[in-house]
Design a protein around this motif. Sequence first.
Motif, PDB file in Angstrom:
ATOM      1  N   VAL A 111       0.812  -1.211   0.000  1.00 12.91           N
ATOM      2  CA  VAL A 111       0.000   0.000   0.000  1.00 12.91           C
ATOM      3  C   VAL A 111       0.846   1.261   0.000  1.00 12.91           C
ATOM      4  O   VAL A 111       0.332   2.352  -0.174  1.00 12.91           O
ATOM      5  N   ALA A 112       2.152   1.134   0.212  1.00  8.76           N
ATOM      6  CA  ALA A 112       2.997   2.328   0.315  1.00  8.76           C
ATOM      7  C   ALA A 112       4.165   2.202  -0.633  1.00  8.76           C
ATOM      8  O   ALA A 112       4.368   1.169  -1.260  1.00  8.76           O
ATOM      9  N   VAL A 158       7.397   3.215   0.413  1.00 12.00           N
ATOM     10  CA  VAL A 158       8.614   3.043   1.208  1.00 12.00           C
ATOM     11  C   VAL A 158       8.362   1.959   2.251  1.00 12.00           C
ATOM     12  O   VAL A 158       7.254   1.824   2.770  1.00 12.00           O
ATOM     13  N   GLU A 199       9.197   1.513   5.382  1.00 12.95           N
ATOM     14  CA  GLU A 199       8.719   1.925   6.695  1.00 12.95           C
ATOM     15  C   GLU A 199       7.221   2.237   6.678  1.00 12.95           C
ATOM     16  O   GLU A 199       6.483   1.835   7.579  1.00 12.95           O
ATOM     17  N   ASP A 200       6.759   2.934   5.628  1.00  9.45           N
ATOM     18  CA  ASP A 200       5.340   3.290   5.530  1.00  9.45           C
ATOM     19  C   ASP A 200       4.471   2.053   5.373  1.00  9.45           C
ATOM     20  O   ASP A 200       3.325   2.010   5.828  1.00  9.45           O
ATOM     21  N   GLU A 201       5.025   1.047   4.705  1.00 10.88           N
ATOM     22  CA  GLU A 201       4.290  -0.192   4.501  1.00 10.88           C
ATOM     23  C   GLU A 201       3.993  -0.837   5.860  1.00 10.88           C
ATOM     24  O   GLU A 201       2.902  -1.338   6.098  1.00 10.88           O
ATOM     25  N   LEU A 202       4.965  -0.799   6.747  1.00  9.84           N
ATOM     26  CA  LEU A 202       4.764  -1.354   8.086  1.00  9.84           C
ATOM     27  C   LEU A 202       3.827  -0.476   8.911  1.00  9.84           C
ATOM     28  O   LEU A 202       3.011  -0.977   9.674  1.00  9.84           O
ATOM     29  N   LEU A 203       3.961   0.846   8.736  1.00  9.30           N
ATOM     30  CA  LEU A 203       3.144   1.784   9.503  1.00  9.30           C
ATOM     31  C   LEU A 203       1.650   1.600   9.243  1.00  9.30           C
ATOM     32  O   LEU A 203       0.848   1.684  10.163  1.00  9.30           O
ATOM     33  N   PHE A 204       1.303   1.350   7.992  1.00  9.82           N
ATOM     34  CA  PHE A 204      -0.099   1.316   7.570  1.00  9.82           C
ATOM     35  C   PHE A 204      -0.965   0.485   8.520  1.00  9.82           C
ATOM     36  O   PHE A 204      -1.945   0.976   9.084  1.00  9.82           O
TER      37      PHE A 204
END
Lengths: 248, 585
Positions: B99-100, B102, B104-109
Amino acid sequence: MLNVIDYVPGDTLLHRLNPVTKLALAAAIIAATFLANTYAALVGLLVLTLLLAAYAGVFGRLARLLKLLVPIALIMLVLQLVFVRGGDTLFSFVTDEGLITGGKACLRLLGVALLLVLMLMVTKLTDLANACVEKLHIPYKYAFTFTTALRFVPVFSQEMNAIMEAQTARGVQYDTKNPFKKMQLMLPLCVPLLISSVSKTDATALAAEQRGFYLRTRASSYRRYPFAARDIVVFALCVALIVGGIVL
Amino acid sequence: MAAIIEMDGVSFSYGAEAEHALDDVSLRVNEGDFVGIIGPSGAGKSTLAACLSGAIPHHFTGELFGSTLIAGKDTCDVTLTDISRLVGSVAQDIDAQMVASVVEDELLFGLENFGVPHDQIEDRIARTLATVGIADLREREIATLSGGQKQKVAIAAILALEPRVLVLDEPTAALDPVSSRVVFETLADVNRRLGVTVIVIEQKVALLSSFCSRVVVMDHGRIALSGTPHEVFGHSDRLRAIGVDSPRTARISNSLVGDGLVAQAAPCLNVDEAHALIRSVLAGVPGVTQAAADDPEPSPHIPTRPHAQGADPILTFRQVGFTYPSGGASVTDLDITVYPGELVGIVGQNGAGKTTLTKLLNGLLKPTRGKVRVAGLDTRETPVSTVAAHVATLFQNPDRQICKNTVLDEVAFGLELTGVDPAAARERARRVIKRFGLPAGEAPFSLSRGQRQMVALAGVVVMEPDIVVLDEPTSGLDYRECMTVMETVRDMADHGSAVIMVCHDMEVVSDFAERIVVMADGRILGRGPAADLFANTALMEAASVTPPQVIDLSVRLARDVSPAFAHITEVSDIVRTVKELMGRA
């Protein structure tokens, strides 16, 4: 060439601005581009965009996009020349009024397209979506749809390339010089592309839901996007730009 | 231990008219298990995974009977989001799951969505990345990662949510053997250290047998076999009837047991076990080590084909080099000569330059240095569409190849492109379709994945090309489909086509290719008879290729037990040699 809208990492002021501020700046320049009515102002705005790009270190990439856009702009110019019939005839079908409005239309097209791409190059899509949700109160659903659509552009163009390669290897003459024939040969490829797109989109929707998509609220984002002093300055600049656009 | 998943009499069909994709399945998975699910395509493996992840009944519509309890809750009574808190699932198509842009953003989602307190998020991300072993990728753009790295990011993104169950649908389908193993090592680590229950659909039996605590075999929507890998792979014959491969070493030990040479009942799942077994069997036999003084005759099963006798080469690469304009994997100094009727395998890791080589061959890429000659044509001077009349390529993904509305049109299309009269093209297409038993009037996209690959293959066969190029012909296919594809290809080679095959499955390469070319970092490290090169341990290590089990075993047996095992490439020859050595005593 495929990934002109990819994020280019950097640490310039333009990169560090709040995504919403960048959006406002882009909106202001676009508004000014449409309001301004002199060549000087239009060229000035275009130069401003290019200067910003050079400052952010993405001028090279933007220049490559320019190569694609100039032919489109020229086609527009020709169309304008054909359809705008007012004013004095300069030579054959070309009138002075047509040349003036056509030239301005071209500059506007370039100004808007380059600017939007520039903005996407210096902003991470995730940041843009989160900031819009936080500051502009846009429902996350729409922000997610928008970023996903943009993210899929390179994915689909890769898929299209792979399909074209497979078809070329079978003997479809994509190496033909005739653009109409090429177009005719490419149309049937929409079927495989459409089928893979639909299944990909469905898989994305499921995967997002399985990771709590429907639980997300305005407060979910881990990162916060507060406005800083530099954002206020840029907002003031935006107002100035629009006023400038009206005056010039 | 407590059951985390209890399926009781579950049946599912994707529509009232459709056949049951799952048929009365009952399955109990204990917390902390590492379960592998295997079966031929269309057996209902993905449907089973969808039931476990809650996608059925919440995302896919159809008719569902029976009950699925996850941690005691019926999946029909809770929302998909709530199921996702317990069961994390990794989809087959990794690009679609992201969904992202980067890591880190993928994990954040997921962490953001499930409302993990913000002061814990940093710790979770750092810990998860370290667990999966990709801490250094945190700031990277996902688009720039390799397939194996992407797979690990997808696993990390789910693992960060701390699910109790992890469901993965063919996580290694697009990976080379080394990356596949790394993904399974990661899963095993998560399973052992964090106690996460892992359920993985997988076609690679060697991985299943060395990592899973339990293997479930599916067939026609039912569970055909279930048990520890030793229990399941003891039934080689049953598995073969279902259409599932078993490790070659298990076939060896099962044959030895079947012939009454060994009393042990558990099958050997890897080369170590088979080596120990044969060694212990022959330890009691006196004089084994000297017995093979008489030179080992070449295996009688290797087919010798009448190729390369007075024939001109159909394909030559002379000092070929290619560099992509944007950088990335390049190839240098490729020298290859292939004669009509030969079957050549190209092996090497991802990024070794194998795909570049195939594209140079069918003219999609033009060499920057050197010359590629195909059927007498220089590819640099010939349009791709002309080369296509001589070279037919079977791509990894048939969906990129198929573009017509009926199977008949699709198969005839390639012929028509090369200028064959439409009526004649259709006639030839009809014959091939009939041989493959495909429905001529159906739309190709309504067929199953395996059948679509058959349609694409029919499109290649009908061309009667000089050269056939296969790019990962077996990925995404089950064992039976894989054998059909390969036997068809061998048949084409018998009729004079040269076959160039890029393949990650070394067992398939060793079964079908008589010559191999070993590549690494854009160069050719070695070429020659498949059996010799696979037996060359140093070469295999240099190219990071795991040799086929039987050859690995025969090399080790020849070294430690008896030279009689040297040069053996087939299961039956190992069994025969053991029998002979025992008979001699």
